[in-house]
Design an enzyme around this catalytic site. Structure first.
Site, short mmCIF file in Angstrom:
data_model
loop_
_atom_site.label_atom_id
_atom_site.label_comp_id
_atom_site.label_asym_id
_atom_site.label_seq_id
_atom_site.Cartn_x
_atom_site.Cartn_y
_atom_site.Cartn_z
N PHE A 11 0.84 -1.20 0.00
CA PHE A 11 0.00 0.00 0.00
C PHE A 11 0.88 1.25 0.00
O PHE A 11 0.67 2.18 0.78
CB PHE A 11 -0.94 0.00 1.22
N ASN A 35 -9.57 16.88 -3.75
CA ASN A 35 -8.95 18.05 -4.36
C ASN A 35 -9.15 17.99 -5.87
O ASN A 35 -8.56 17.15 -6.55
CB ASN A 35 -7.46 18.11 -4.03
N CYS A 73 -0.12 3.04 -10.92
CA CYS A 73 -1.04 2.18 -10.16
C CYS A 73 -2.51 2.44 -10.46
O CYS A 73 -3.17 1.60 -11.07
CB CYS A 73 -0.78 2.33 -8.66
#
Length: 437
Positions: free
Chosen positions: A149, A255, A264
């Protein structure tokens, strides 16, 4: 412990170096001889904050070495698979060529009790298939799927101090032994009471792609709101602030801007969609196609704003593009919205001069037709238009009064909503943000 890391790209190089930092002995294996030579000399082949320091430290101890020969993995107790799973040419599906090759190449060197740990992002069902290959080899080794991760720009921190650990293991006693062995590898994280989820192979595989799909959806959601804001006069930044106060929603990843990119999120949501369709459940993630389309649309929107701002002057006009990497603190230009915007503007006849603190070499290798500069003043000099597309601190902190003395025309498009709009307008600039009135 003695570990091997198969694949020394972005994931593998960081993982190998970090494992030495945690006290292990590591051999990193990769077929790319040039990459291995650089790593062996303590030189990362890509930019990642903190990696150069721990790589140099690790190689100096003698507990980290690199090789192009997978036979050198023999004798390790735990073998991490960190090779790439790129998008197949002409398809949205993941290419598992490198994963399959890594496992096949490793099989002759596995011993009783060894643990093979998959970290690559793969379609659900892959781990079960690979576990069968390992079992059929008669080596006595086991497989765990332990997804990564990592956030580019924070990968070293995320490896040494992860926010969670996920183990996908085989059922029964073999799975229990695998958990115990992997807990030894991650002893410092376990001691720090890092959340640990022990589950089956399929769930572990899905955790990674589901997380990426959720983040991509959240980003595209706020960008869709930006599209509505732009035609209604609303301000998407204030909108994001307001809904972000809801604890169920949260402000992070809300945002609006030019969209996500990198190695990814784009390829992972496409591969997830392709795999769901193979499983006969394409409708379950059909919305991800729209997530992808919204994301790509934002790049074209920045180009449309540039066309509107300059009109006929766009052709042969000088456009200063600030940013090439897909995010700050990275030199990764894979599927980068920033680089895509620069290429599209060049295709419309603009004289594009692009600047980036770390990514110029990588961008130049992909698009030698563009002009590049690593000096901000030179990039801005005599520009008809300035476009900010990667929010590097160096760009966000530009003094608009100083910049106004360099450009030909005070027009700026803030593709990341990262600038102080009031300050730029006060300095005489025509400022356009994304989804901001």
């Amino acid at each position: 412990m003695k570990l091997s890391v198969i694949g020394c790209g972005y994931l593998g190089a960081v993982h190998a170096s970090a494992m030495v930092e945690l006290g292990h002995d590591v051999v990193g294996i990769d077929v790319d001889a040039d990459k291995i030579a650089q790593l062996a000399q303590g030189r990362p082949p890509f930019f990642e904050p903190g990696l150069s320091e721990i790589l140099t430290s690790a190689t100096a101890t003698g507990r980290l070495r690199f090789s192009t020969d997978i036979a050198d993995a023999a004798g390790a107790q735990v073998h991490f698979i960190g090779v790439g799973t790129p998008q197949k040419a002409g398809s949205h599906a993941a290419d598992l060529t490198y994963v399959d090759a890594a496992i096949t190449g490793l099989l002759p060197y596995l011993a009783e009790g060894d643990l093979v740990v998959g970290k690559s992002t793969v379609p659900v069902g892959t781990a079960s298939r690979l576990a069968d290959l390992i079992t059929e080899s008669g080596s006595g080794a086991s497989l765990v799927w332990n997804p990564e991760f990592l956030r580019e720009g924070f990968a070293v921190q995320d490896t040494i101090s992860p926010d969670r650990l996920v183990y996908g293991v085989a059922p029964g006693e073999a799975g229990e032994r695998s958990v115990a062995l992997l807990n030894e590898v991650y002893a410092s994280a376990i001691a720090a009471e890092t959340p640990l989820v022990v589950t089956d192979y399929a769930t572990a595989e899905l955790v990674k792609v589901a997380a990426n799909a959720f983040l991509a959806t959240k980003i595209s959601f706020i960008n869709a709101m930006a599209e509505i804001a732009e035609v209604t006069g609303a301000d998407v930044t204030q909108l994001a602030d307001a809904i972000g106060f809801d604890a169920r929603i949260g402000r992070r990843f809300l945002n609006a801007g030019v969209g996500f990119g990198g190695g990814c999120l784009p390829k992972d949501i496409r591969a997830f969609t392709a795999r769901a369709e193979e499983l006969g459940r394409g409708e379950s993630v059909a919305f991800l196609k729209e997530v992808d389309q919204i994301n790509l649309r934002r790049r074209s929107h920045v180009v449309d704003l540039a066309t509107t701002a300059l009109g006929d002057r766009l052709h042969d006009g000088k456009v200063a593009v600030l940013g090439l990497s897909f995010k700050p603190h990275s030199d990764d230009v894979r599927d980068s919205p920033a680089l895509d915007v620069a290429v599209q503007l060049h295709g419309l006849g603009a004289d594009v001069l692009a600047n980036d603190p770390k990514s110029i070499e990588n961008a130049q290798a992909k698009h030698p037709q563009l002009r590049y500069s690593d000096v901000i003043a030179d990039t801005l000099q005599d520009a008809d238009l300035v476009v900010l597309v990667t929010e590097w601190p160096e760009f966000v902190e530009i003094d608009p009064v100083w910049a106004a003395t360099l450009v030909k025309t005070r027009i700026i498009i803030d593709g990341r909503n990262a600038l102080d709009a009031a300050a730029w307008r006060a300095a005489g600039w025509s400022y356009t943000g994304m989804g901001r009135s």
